[in-house]
Design an enzyme around this catalytic site. Structure first.
Site, PDB file in Angstrom:
ATOM      1  CD  GLU A   1      86.941 -52.177 -20.043  1.00  0.00           C
ATOM      2  OE1 GLU A   1      86.711 -51.383 -19.101  1.00  0.00           O
ATOM      3  OE2 GLU A   1      87.698 -53.143 -19.921  1.00  0.00           O
TER       4      GLU A   1
ATOM      5  CG  ASP B   1      90.895 -48.689 -14.534  1.00  0.00           C
ATOM      6  OD1 ASP B   1      92.056 -48.852 -14.085  1.00  0.00           O
ATOM      7  OD2 ASP B   1      90.015 -49.572 -14.466  1.00  0.00           O
TER       8      ASP B   1
ATOM      9  CE1 TYR C   1      90.713 -48.980 -18.390  1.00  0.00           C
ATOM     10  CE2 TYR C   1      88.394 -48.629 -18.880  1.00  0.00           C
ATOM     11  CZ  TYR C   1      89.420 -49.439 -18.418  1.00  0.00           C
ATOM     12  OH  TYR C   1      89.134 -50.715 -18.013  1.00  0.00           O
TER      13      TYR C   1
END
Length: 342
Positions: A34, A135, A117
């Protein structure tokens, strides 16, 4: 708004990409992926991810990695503050959580470099915690689903959309639901013209029904970036290429670059600036103009290529032999036009 989870998850199970971090979705693997994907396309990030995990398989290895070696692993991904924060977070994980990322949203959110997020993605995918992971892809999907033309860049809009995402979340499968929303935004509900004919939610999409899907989401016009001249000295000696370490804080912190000045220098001024370092350079060839775009400014690069006798250098400068340039010194992509492939 009608329920979306069932058709969304059915589509995801049939269409999801086989990505390496999905094959073994540990909290650490999700975290690394991520952070990499914040500013990098999936296809481009995969080889970096695989190399990174092979070299640093867990938080303890990341915490212990020598900083230049860590930046060398990250070289090419840019936005180096991301990996600097990852190492800070890994050290906290080792000191406070026994070397494993905590199964707690607030604890994850408190770690350096982990925002709402990323904390939501790790919490939901790795630990099954019903936390939203909102996101840009998810904001776009919900702007179109709800035919909502609010500015998705404002905190108030993001907060309102996060409530909608959470309202639709099946509490038994929060991770797959979050992944499915991200995947839908990446593959079908794409920026510009969405592929509505392939969308499992087209019958529920208010933006599609109104003929406005391609107009959404609404974002403000980007601000003009400042343009900054950068003069580069690409100087070779028998000992290697002249490199300069950037300051420990700020843009490209701690990385190595060819000697450079953030201003426009003539050939004579550049020769004098090098002489102040003790480098008696002969500047033989002008460098081709290049530019590098950062978030808030654009570097407009130029300068000179030259040679010099090897000599002692001040702190923060080295002569880098080709093998060292390839394996030891992380040089940012901003200078790729001049250094890449050397």
């Amino acid at each position: 708004m009608q329920p979306i989870a069932a058709p969304l998850l059915q589509w995801f199970n049939a269409n999801k990409r086989l990505l390496p971090f999905r094959q073994e979705p540990s909290a650490y693997h999700i975290w690394v992926s991520e952070i990499m994907l914040q500013q990098t396309r999936v296809a481009a990030a995969i080889p970096y991810y695989e190399r990174f995990i092979a070299a640093l398989p867990d938080p303890a290895a990341l915490a212990a990695c020598e900083p230049d070696a860590l930046r060398k692993l990250w070289q090419g991904l840019g936005y180096y503050n991301r990996v600097n924060n990852m190492q800070k977070a890994a050290r906290i994980v080792c000191e406070q959580y026994g070397g494993e990322l905590p199964a707690d949203y607030d604890a994850l959110r408190s770690l350096p470099g982990i925002g709402d997020y990323t904390a939501g993605a790790i919490a939901s995918i790795a630990f099954g915690i019903p936390a939203p992971a909102v996101d840009g892809n998810v904001l776009r999907v919900f702007a179109r689903l709800c035919n909502d033309d609010a500015d998705v860049m404002t905190p108030a809009t993001k907060k309102a959309f996060t409530v909608r995402v959470l309202d639709q979340m099946p509490k038994a499968t929060p991770g797959p639901y979050n992944e499915a929303l991200m995947e839908l935004g990446a593959l079908v509900c794409v920026p510009g013209t969405p592929r509505c004919g392939e969308c499992p939610l087209v019958g529920l999409c208010q933006g599609y029904a109104a003929g406005r899907a391609a107009e959404l989401p609404v974002k403000p016009a980007p601000k003009a970036k400042a343009r900054v001249p950068v003069t580069v000295a690409l100087i070779e000696s028998e000992a290697g290429l002249l490199l300069q370490r950037r300051p420990a804080r700020g843009l490209l912190a701690g990385l190595w670059q060819p000697a450079a000045w953030e201003k426009s220098l003539t050939r004579e001024e550049l020769t004098a600036a090098l002489a102040n370092l003790g480098v008696q350079a002969a500047l033989d060839e002008p460098l081709s103009p290049a530019k590098h775009v950062f978030t808030h400014k654009i570097w407009e690069l130029g300068g000179w290529r030259g040679t010099a006798p090897s000599c002692p250098l001040p702190d923060g400068y080295v002569w880098a032999a080709p093998a060292q340039l390839a394996e030891v010194y992380p040089v940012p992509n901003a200078f790729g036009a001049y250094v890449k492939g050397r």
